[in-house]
Enzyme design. Sequence first.
Site, PDB file in Angstrom:
ATOM      1  N   ASP A  81       0.837  -1.207   0.000  1.00 41.74           N
ATOM      2  CA  ASP A  81       0.000   0.000   0.000  1.00 41.74           C
ATOM      3  C   ASP A  81       0.867   1.249   0.000  1.00 41.74           C
ATOM      4  O   ASP A  81       2.000   1.218   0.496  1.00 41.74           O
ATOM      5  CB  ASP A  81      -0.837   0.086   1.286  1.00 41.74           C
ATOM      6  CG  ASP A  81      -1.803  -1.055   1.420  1.00 41.74           C
ATOM      7  OD1 ASP A  81      -2.147  -1.654   0.397  1.00 41.74           O
ATOM      8  OD2 ASP A  81      -2.196  -1.325   2.566  1.00 41.74           O
TER       9      ASP A  81
HETATM   10  N1  URA Z   1      -1.132  -5.699   4.220  1.00 41.03           N
HETATM   11  C1  URA Z   1      -1.590  -4.442   4.187  1.00 41.03           C
HETATM   12  O1  URA Z   1      -2.588  -4.134   4.810  1.00 41.03           O
HETATM   13  N2  URA Z   1      -0.910  -3.544   3.451  1.00 41.03           N
HETATM   14  C2  URA Z   1       0.186  -3.853   2.762  1.00 41.03           C
HETATM   15  O2  URA Z   1       0.755  -2.990   2.099  1.00 41.03           O
HETATM   16  C3  URA Z   1       0.645  -5.168   2.799  1.00 41.03           C
HETATM   17  C4  URA Z   1      -0.035  -6.081   3.539  1.00 41.03           C
END
Ligand code: URA
Length: 234
Positions: A102
């Site tokens: 993310d």
């Molecule tokens: N889980 C999440 O919530 N975000 C990420 O970027 C990776 C795993």
Amino acid sequence: MRINKFIAQSGITSRRKADELILQGKVKVNGAVLTEPGYDCKEDDLVEVDGKIVKLEAEKVYYLLNKPTGYVTTAKDQSDRPIILDLMEDVDQRVFPVGRLDMNTSGIIIMTNDGDLSYKVSHPKHNLYKTYRALISGELTMKKLAKLERGVDIGGYITAPAKVKVVKKLQNSTVVEISIMEGKNRQVRKMFKAVGNPVQELERIAIGNIKIGKLSLGHYRKLRPDEIEYLKGI
Ligand code: URA
């Protein structure tokens, strides 16, 4: 060389996806749509995928990047947010991320031009644990911890078994480490939300045995030969 291998080695996608593209009629050889998935490529064949000419990239490269928050892992961003490739301008090959993180997550991501390896590392069947360090709101009781380890409902999906450990208890928050082998969208955030401890900060610190170590934020390094072998052997 078999056509699917040729396409995979050019860094576009995995061998399996290349087969799908052939079946979808998206691959041309010397101007004609290819109908034979087992076609053996000749050296002077002109191969096109989705109308683009494909050339072999001789050298496969593998990097580990420590992504800062604020960067997206896509190749382009419609809202002009910074992309992780901006951090790798010195790399000549056309690398892409294995999986995604993310925008608000920091930590390690593998960057390569090897489509087969990318497919392998991303596939849940290989049981490759990815480990995250999270700062979560509130206290994580033993009951919640056990629930996260068994599997929680993140909106119509029950997560596979995870490993969770409390690293540090703070006044109104807790630092935890969680290892999961799946990669559903925003999975770690959704898992902690499901037990009532929303994530405030999230960092990926390991992909299987490959650890973040001393790699500083925004920097990258080459994967060592033993790390590449390890990933190929999972
Ligand atoms: N889980 C999440 O919530 N975000 C990420 O970027 C990776 C795993």
